[in-house]
Motif scaffolding. Structure first.
Motif, PDB file in Angstrom:
ATOM      1  N   ASP A  30       0.828  -1.211   0.000  1.00 19.86           N
ATOM      2  CA  ASP A  30       0.000   0.000   0.000  1.00 19.86           C
ATOM      3  C   ASP A  30       0.859   1.256   0.000  1.00 19.86           C
ATOM      4  O   ASP A  30       0.543   2.240  -0.687  1.00 19.86           O
ATOM      5  CB  ASP A  30      -0.924   0.009   1.218  1.00 19.86           C
ATOM      6  CG  ASP A  30      -2.018  -1.054   1.122  1.00 19.86           C
ATOM      7  OD1 ASP A  30      -2.236  -1.574   0.022  1.00 19.86           O
ATOM      8  OD2 ASP A  30      -2.626  -1.363   2.167  1.00 19.86           O
ATOM      9  N   LEU A  31       1.942   1.221   0.779  1.00 16.59           N
ATOM     10  CA  LEU A  31       2.855   2.376   0.808  1.00 16.59           C
ATOM     11  C   LEU A  31       3.455   2.621  -0.567  1.00 16.59           C
ATOM     12  O   LEU A  31       3.520   3.752  -1.044  1.00 16.59           O
ATOM     13  CB  LEU A  31       3.977   2.129   1.822  1.00 16.59           C
ATOM     14  CG  LEU A  31       3.679   2.398   3.292  1.00 16.59           C
ATOM     15  CD1 LEU A  31       4.831   1.891   4.156  1.00 16.59           C
ATOM     16  CD2 LEU A  31       3.465   3.887   3.528  1.00 16.59           C
ATOM     17  N   ALA A  32       3.933   1.545  -1.180  1.00 13.53           N
ATOM     18  CA  ALA A  32       4.551   1.668  -2.502  1.00 13.53           C
ATOM     19  C   ALA A  32       3.554   2.174  -3.532  1.00 13.53           C
ATOM     20  O   ALA A  32       3.869   3.053  -4.342  1.00 13.53           O
ATOM     21  CB  ALA A  32       5.126   0.322  -2.938  1.00 13.53           C
ATOM     22  N   ALA A  33       2.330   1.627  -3.498  1.00 13.44           N
ATOM     23  CA  ALA A  33       1.308   2.032  -4.463  1.00 13.44           C
ATOM     24  C   ALA A  33       0.940   3.503  -4.285  1.00 13.44           C
ATOM     25  O   ALA A  33       0.784   4.243  -5.261  1.00 13.44           O
ATOM     26  CB  ALA A  33       0.069   1.149  -4.318  1.00 13.44           C
ATOM     27  N   GLY A  34       0.813   3.937  -3.039  1.00 13.23           N
ATOM     28  CA  GLY A  34       0.476   5.336  -2.786  1.00 13.23           C
ATOM     29  C   GLY A  34       1.552   6.282  -3.268  1.00 13.23           C
ATOM     30  O   GLY A  34       1.269   7.312  -3.893  1.00 13.23           O
TER      31      GLY A  34
END
Length: 341
Positions: A30-34
């Protein structure tokens, strides 16, 4: 009894550790996608800014030509003004006609000359007015193009700040999550049986074999060129907004790879998605672009792109702190595929 208790405890520990490991991995994703979403938004604003700059340059060029036409039309008008203020005005033939007592043929001849000269003066003035009107229109267009460039520049600046902030936060939280992830991975490994570990090693060996087969899979000539070049970049670090030669972000890698095949793409998933026909997954060829978003089958949520290299595998630049590598294309956020043209 003791053995069964030990097995139950190991299974319980494995379940708990696996759940916490999956939770940490999900948070990392989720961090990477954001962060990637904001990085790609910045890449998109750079594309818009480049288009705005080109539009302004074209508007300025058209305005320069129009101003040149105004100057060309100004000279005859200036000459008319000089004639008027020096007493050589077109009223002289009229005065001559009023005082002429000669024959009627001479009078009619002078009347026709006056009409002709008056018409030429009108044409000169009309040409001047037309040139000025065109120049005014193009000046307004150039002003709008300048304003749009300034607005695009500001949007790009704001998008860069947002991307920088997101990547910095991602780095900080990723370091903490990686530590947590490693701890839970050790507990998962400790809870596995020897057979489990052997199975994992076998799965890793099969994945490597799949990669080897994938490198020799058939694709189009251009797709093979793009895929083969992308695979020569393995191990180079992910750096947001980078497009080589020493580092890449996701769309920077795919842009440069297809550049080797003679196909120009923007450094932005937004336009790479529409750079060619969309391809069903069962018809993928090497070099096809794979897109990932927050909502399956919704390209408006795209935040990542990779390149298909065969046998269910892709090469991609994943995220900050990672390197260009090969991975499975089968992720939950896969939204579609495109074959650039």
């Amino acid at each position: 009894m003791q053995a069964r208790h030990t097995v139950r405890e190991r299974i319980k520990e494995l379940g708990t550790a696996s759940a916490r490991l999956a939770e940490a991995e999900s948070r990392l994703h989720d961090l990477a996608a954001g962060a990637e979403r904001l990085v790609e938004a910045y890449n998109g604003e750079l594309v818009h800014l480049r288009h705005a700059q080109q539009a302004r340059e074209q508007a300025q060029a058209r305005l320069a030509l129009a101003d040149a036409e105004v100057e060309k039309a100004r000279a005859p008008v200036a000459l008319l003004a000089v004639q008027h203020y020096s007493g050589l005005d077109m009223m002289r033939p009229m005065l001559g006609m009023l005082t002429d007592t000669g024959d009627s043929d001479g009078f009619l001849h002078r009347a026709s000359v006056l009409q002709e000269l008056g018409g030429e003066r009108g044409i000169v003035l009309d040409r001047m007015r037309d040139a000025q009107e065109v120049s005014a229109i193009l000046r307004s267009q150039a002003a709008r193009a300048y304003a749009e460039q300034e607005a695009a520049s500001e949007r790009a600046r704001q998008a860069k700040i947002a991307a920088e902030t997101a990547v910095a936060a991602q780095k900080q939280e990723t370091r903490e999550l990686k530590t947590e992830q490693a701890a839970w991975q050790r507990r998962v490994d400790a809870a596995r049986t020897h057979a489990d570990l052997l199975a994992r090693r076998r799965a890793a060996a099969l994945a490597q074999a799949r990669l080897s087969r994938g490198l020799h899979a058939s694709g189009s000539l251009m797709g093979d060129v793009a895929a083969n070049w992308a695979l020569t970049q393995l191990g180079k670090p992910y750096v947001w907004a980078a497009d080589g030669p020493d580092s890449f972000d996701c769309s920077g890698l795919t842009m440069r790879a297809w550049e080797q095949a003679g196909v120009g793409l923007d450094h932005w998933t937004g336009t790479q998605w529409s750079s060619g026909p969309h391809v069903p997954y069962d018809q993928l060829r090497r070099g096809d672009l794979l897109f990932f978003g927050y909502v399956p089958d919704d390209p408006d949520t795209i935040h990542h792109v990779g390149m298909y290299v065969g046998d269910g595998l892709m090469v991609h630049a994943p995220q900050t702190g990672d390197v260009v590598r090969v991975a499975s294309m089968w992720r939950g956020d896969l939204v579609g595929a495109t074959r650039p043209q």
